[in-house]
Design a protein around this motif. Structure first.
Motif, PDB file in Angstrom:
ATOM      1  N   PHE A 256       0.622  -1.213  -0.193  1.00 43.41           N
ATOM      2  CA  PHE A 256       0.213   0.049  -0.105  1.00 43.41           C
ATOM      3  C   PHE A 256       0.963   1.201   0.098  1.00 43.41           C
ATOM      4  N   GLY A 257       2.076   1.060   0.094  1.00 41.48           N
ATOM      5  CA  GLY A 257       2.952   2.293   0.061  1.00 41.48           C
ATOM      6  C   GLY A 257       2.774   3.203  -1.116  1.00 41.48           C
ATOM      7  N   SER A 258       2.634   3.039  -2.077  1.00 42.79           N
ATOM      8  CA  SER A 258       2.683   3.690  -3.078  1.00 42.79           C
ATOM      9  C   SER A 258       1.170   4.618  -3.473  1.00 42.79           C
ATOM     10  N   SER A 259       0.211   4.308  -2.368  1.00 46.39           N
ATOM     11  CA  SER A 259      -1.106   5.005  -2.636  1.00 46.39           C
ATOM     12  C   SER A 259      -1.036   5.918  -1.165  1.00 46.39           C
ATOM     13  N   ASN A 260      -2.000   6.616  -1.282  1.00 50.06           N
ATOM     14  CA  ASN A 260      -2.269   7.660  -0.100  1.00 50.06           C
ATOM     15  C   ASN A 260      -3.407   6.999   0.944  1.00 50.06           C
ATOM     16  N   TYR A 261      -3.295   5.588   0.966  1.00 53.94           N
ATOM     17  CA  TYR A 261      -4.063   4.721   1.964  1.00 53.94           C
ATOM     18  C   TYR A 261      -3.602   4.947   3.359  1.00 53.94           C
ATOM     19  N   LYS A 262      -4.315   5.149   4.213  1.00 57.94           N
ATOM     20  CA  LYS A 262      -4.140   5.510   5.666  1.00 57.94           C
ATOM     21  C   LYS A 262      -4.672   4.290   6.367  1.00 57.94           C
ATOM     22  N   ASN A 263      -3.758   3.231   6.566  1.00 59.47           N
ATOM     23  CA  ASN A 263      -4.197   1.997   7.165  1.00 59.47           C
ATOM     24  C   ASN A 263      -4.136   2.077   8.653  1.00 59.47           C
ATOM     25  N   GLU A 264      -5.090   1.278   9.477  1.00 55.72           N
ATOM     26  CA  GLU A 264      -5.130   1.133  10.739  1.00 55.72           C
ATOM     27  C   GLU A 264      -3.907   0.416  11.427  1.00 55.72           C
ATOM     28  N   PRO A 265      -3.723   0.662  12.415  1.00 57.73           N
ATOM     29  CA  PRO A 265      -2.342  -0.213  13.061  1.00 57.73           C
ATOM     30  C   PRO A 265      -2.842  -1.727  13.241  1.00 57.73           C
ATOM     31  N   ALA A 266      -1.660  -2.332  13.438  1.00 56.32           N
ATOM     32  CA  ALA A 266      -2.235  -4.018  13.224  1.00 56.32           C
ATOM     33  C   ALA A 266      -3.114  -4.375  14.478  1.00 56.32           C
TER      34      ALA A 266
END
Length: 273
Positions: A256-266
């Motif tokens: 997902f690093g190439s997108s601006n997607y903001k993931n939640e923590p594990a």
């Protein structure tokens, strides 16, 4: 005479032993396989590429778990697990477990067990980049909404958010995406991580946008046969290790690093009983 008979018996026994060995007395380790259900059509999550390779966050998680269970990458047999077929594949023993953007919920837990969760996504909407008529869920009333058969987000919209939406369900998200691009549908709904994967594909750059609505929580779990506590505990142990050794963070960055997607923590593992 007795000596000759004894020699003959020894020779016969040795020949039989060599024959059995040649027939595969040790071949079990070479034949050890594990079958894992995944998505084939979700960029960033689970994708079978045109050259037959498998990529995505779920693929990396599944490969890591399999290794902790004693299987190398070459031992894995990947099997397509569409949303509507996941419980059936598990019940029938067609897969050992499923890692396929598989949201843990009570309805599914009545049929299968879960390990995890290992990821927390949120339901979102994706629309065409030039469409400003949809900015919130209620705007979907009277609009054509697309999702896949058997997915939880589509039903959530119909039941709770926009009951008058014209819901279209297809076999795969790729069909929804084509419909969105061709204006056959007005919006696509599923988990934000899945939508981000599609939006960042080279051929889709600039065509679509995510609304960032966080319409629901979608904890992804690893589905396995009902009552298989031993396997569940082993998978949970592998998932804990994956977080602690930073592999989880590496998999997120990789996919997902190439997108601006903001993931939640594990997320914390909750499926323990």
């Amino acid at each position: 005479m007795k000596l000759r008979k004894a020699s003959l018996a020894i020779a016969t026994g040795l020949a039989l032993s060599l024959t059995l060995t040649a027939c595969g007395g040790d071949s079990g380790s070479d034949d050890k396989k594990i079958t894992i259900g995944i998505k084939f059509d979700q960029p960033g999550i689970g994708l079978k590429t045109t050259d037959g390779k498998y990529t995505g966050f779920d693929i990396d998680v599944a490969t890591y778990v399999a290794k902790e269970l004693g299987y190398d990458a070459k031992d894995i047999e990947w099997k397509q697990a569409p949303s509507a077929d996941r419980e059936t594949l598990i019940r029938n023993g067609d897969v050992d477990f499923v890692v396929a953007s598989y949201t843990i919920n009570d309805k599914r837990k009545a049929e299968v067990d879960f390990a995890g969760p290992y990821f927390l996504a949120h339901q979102d909407l994706m629309v065409r980049a030039d469409d400003n008529s949809i900015t919130k869920a209620t705007d979907l009333n009277s609009k054509k909404l697309c999702s896949v058969t058997g997915s939880t987000p589509a039903q959530n919209v119909k039941d709770n958010l926009a009951p008058d939406a014209d819901l279209k369900t297809y076999g795969g998200y790729s069909e929804c995406l084509t419909g969105l691009e061709n204006k056959a549908v007005d919006a696509l709904t599923t988990d934000d991580a899945v939508l981000a994967g599609y939006a960042t594909q080279k051929e889709h750059t600039g065509k679509f946008k995510l609304l960032g609505l966080k319409l629901s929580n979608e904890p992804y779990g690893i589905g396995l046969k009902k009552g298989d506590k031993e396997l569940r505990d082993k998978i949970n142990k592998a998932l804990e290790k994956m977080k602690k050794d930073n592999s989880w963070d590496e998999f997120v960055k990789k996919n997902f690093g190439s997108s601006n997607y903001k993931n939640e923590p594990a997320p914390e593992i909750t499926e323990t009983s």
